[in-house]
Structure formats: structure tokens, C-alpha cells
Design a protein around this motif. Structure first.
Motif, PDB file in Angstrom:
ATOM      1  N   ALA A  79      -2.951  27.636  41.697  1.00 20.52           N
ATOM      2  CA  ALA A  79      -4.229  28.038  42.268  1.00 20.52           C
ATOM      3  C   ALA A  79      -4.515  27.195  43.500  1.00 20.52           C
ATOM      4  CB  ALA A  79      -5.354  27.879  41.246  1.00 20.52           C
ATOM      5  N   PHE A  80      -5.171  27.846  44.459  1.00 17.68           N
ATOM      6  CA  PHE A  80      -5.515  27.210  45.724  1.00 17.68           C
ATOM      7  C   PHE A  80      -6.947  27.561  46.097  1.00 17.68           C
ATOM      8  CE2 PHE A  80      -0.997  27.902  45.673  1.00 17.68           C
ATOM      9  CZ  PHE A  80      -0.480  26.728  46.194  1.00 17.68           C
ATOM     10  N   LYS A  81      -7.575  26.703  46.859  1.00 15.98           N
ATOM     11  CA  LYS A  81      -8.856  27.049  47.448  1.00 15.98           C
ATOM     12  C   LYS A  81      -8.642  28.255  48.348  1.00 15.98           C
ATOM     13  CE  LYS A  81     -10.600  22.368  47.259  1.00 15.98           C
ATOM     14  NZ  LYS A  81     -11.050  21.187  48.023  1.00 15.98           N
ATOM     15  N   ASP A  82      -9.680  29.066  48.536  1.00 15.72           N
ATOM     16  CA  ASP A  82      -9.573  30.328  49.277  1.00 15.72           C
ATOM     17  C   ASP A  82      -8.892  30.205  50.629  1.00 15.72           C
ATOM     18  OD1 ASP A  82     -10.762  31.810  47.266  1.00 15.72           O
ATOM     19  OD2 ASP A  82     -12.751  31.769  48.175  1.00 15.72           O
ATOM     20  N   ASP A  83      -9.111  29.116  51.331  1.00 14.74           N
ATOM     21  CA  ASP A  83      -8.590  28.984  52.684  1.00 14.74           C
ATOM     22  C   ASP A  83      -7.252  28.249  52.756  1.00 14.74           C
ATOM     23  OD1 ASP A  83      -9.634  26.551  51.901  1.00 14.74           O
ATOM     24  OD2 ASP A  83     -10.705  26.174  53.772  1.00 14.74           O
ATOM     25  N   ALA A  84      -6.629  27.983  51.623  1.00 16.70           N
ATOM     26  CA  ALA A  84      -5.424  27.148  51.613  1.00 16.70           C
ATOM     27  C   ALA A  84      -4.113  27.924  51.448  1.00 16.70           C
ATOM     28  CB  ALA A  84      -5.533  26.099  50.509  1.00 16.70           C
ATOM     29  N   GLY A  85      -4.183  29.198  51.190  1.00 12.09           N
ATOM     30  CA  GLY A  85      -2.963  29.968  50.930  1.00 12.09           C
ATOM     31  C   GLY A  85      -2.012  30.043  52.105  1.00 12.09           C
ATOM     32  N   GLU A  86      -2.538  30.285  53.285  1.00 10.01           N
ATOM     33  CA  GLU A  86      -1.689  30.427  54.472  1.00 10.01           C
ATOM     34  C   GLU A  86      -0.944  29.135  54.775  1.00 10.01           C
ATOM     35  OE1 GLU A  86       0.332  32.073  57.521  1.00 10.01           O
ATOM     36  OE2 GLU A  86      -0.975  33.166  56.148  1.00 10.01           O
ATOM     37  N   ALA A  87      -1.629  28.002  54.664  1.00 13.89           N
ATOM     38  CA  ALA A  87      -0.974  26.713  54.920  1.00 13.89           C
ATOM     39  C   ALA A  87       0.153  26.471  53.921  1.00 13.89           C
ATOM     40  CB  ALA A  87      -1.999  25.576  54.853  1.00 13.89           C
ATOM     41  N   HIS A  88      -0.052  26.892  52.679  1.00  6.81           N
ATOM     42  CA  HIS A  88       0.969  26.703  51.649  1.00  6.81           C
ATOM     43  C   HIS A  88       2.233  27.487  51.977  1.00  6.81           C
ATOM     44  CE1 HIS A  88       2.972  26.335  47.837  1.00  6.81           C
ATOM     45  NE2 HIS A  88       2.876  27.632  47.613  1.00  6.81           N
ATOM     46  N   VAL A  89       2.098  28.798  52.218  1.00  8.47           N
ATOM     47  CA  VAL A  89       3.289  29.616  52.439  1.00  8.47           C
ATOM     48  C   VAL A  89       3.923  29.385  53.805  1.00  8.47           C
ATOM     49  CG1 VAL A  89       2.595  31.392  50.786  1.00  8.47           C
ATOM     50  CG2 VAL A  89       1.989  31.661  53.190  1.00  8.47           C
ATOM     51  N   SER A  90       3.218  28.710  54.698  1.00 11.03           N
ATOM     52  CA  SER A  90       3.763  28.387  56.016  1.00 11.03           C
ATOM     53  C   SER A  90       4.401  26.997  56.074  1.00 11.03           C
ATOM     54  CB  SER A  90       2.649  28.451  57.073  1.00 11.03           C
ATOM     55  OG  SER A  90       2.116  29.744  57.145  1.00 11.03           O
TER      56      SER A  90
END
Length: 106
Positions: free
Chosen positions: A55-66
Motif C-alpha cells: 500500500a502507498f499514499k495516493d500520490d506515491a504510486g508513480e514514484a514507486h514504479v518509476s
């Protein structure tokens, strides 16, 4: 929050090696600012099935997959897999775990 479950099927008798291979990826992801949790589980019914609950905070997904460690993690796990992983990825209300209302323990 973004809640993700990923089911991996690994080659026979390689689940432990798979979990070792994703160790650096796991540690790096858990250190991300927006990560809420990143936990691996083994199936009790199929020894070759491994489940990732993250689980990630709403704004953290893009940074994770990048991230570089995301790309490295995918490369580390690929040799152990027998099939493309199955995924459920949803944005849900909340900021973490809630208590189960149907089963209260005092």
C-alpha cells in the motif's frame, strides 16, 4: 491510498530463493516516503504461490514504479516465475488498516 495485491507463481521449490532475490527491492520500497506497507506471504495451499500485499499514499504510486529499485526488482524476480503475475490494484478510502467490526477482541 493505493492498495495492491500481486500473486506470483514461482518455479518448483524456488519460493525461498525468490524471496531472497527480492530482498533489496523489498527494503528499498519499504524505505520510500509514500510506502505504507510492503509484505510478502506464502500460500498454505500452494508452496509455489507467493502473495505481495502493498500500500502507498495516493500520490506515491508513480514514484514507486518509476524508481530504479522497481526496475531492478522486476529483473530479479523474473527468472523465478512460471507465469505473468496476477494483480489487483485499486485506490481505496483510508490511510491504513482499520479494526474488524465483526470480530472484536478486548
Amino acid at each position: 491510498m493505493i492498495l495492491i495485491n500481486v500473486k506470483y507463481t514461482v518455479k518448483d521449490d524456488q519460493a525461498e530463493e525468490f524471496l531472497e532475490a527480492v530482498g533489496e527491492f523489498t527494503a528499498a520500497t519499504r524505505a520510500e516516503e509514500g510506502n505504507l506497507w510492503f509484505d510478502w506471504y506464502r500460500s498454505t495451499e500452494n508452496e509455489n504461490e507467493v502473495l505481495l500485499v502493498e500500500a502507498f499514499k495516493d500520490d506515491a504510486g508513480e514514484a514507486h514504479v518509476s524508481s530504479d529499485h522497481f526496475a531492478a526488482g522486476l529483473e530479479a524476480m523474473k527468472p523465478f516465475l512460471t507465469a505473468t503475475p496476477q494483480i489487483i490494484s485499486r485506490t481505496v478510502d483510508g490511510e491504513g488498516w482499520d479494526r474488524m467490526g465483526e470480530l472484536k477482541v478486548d
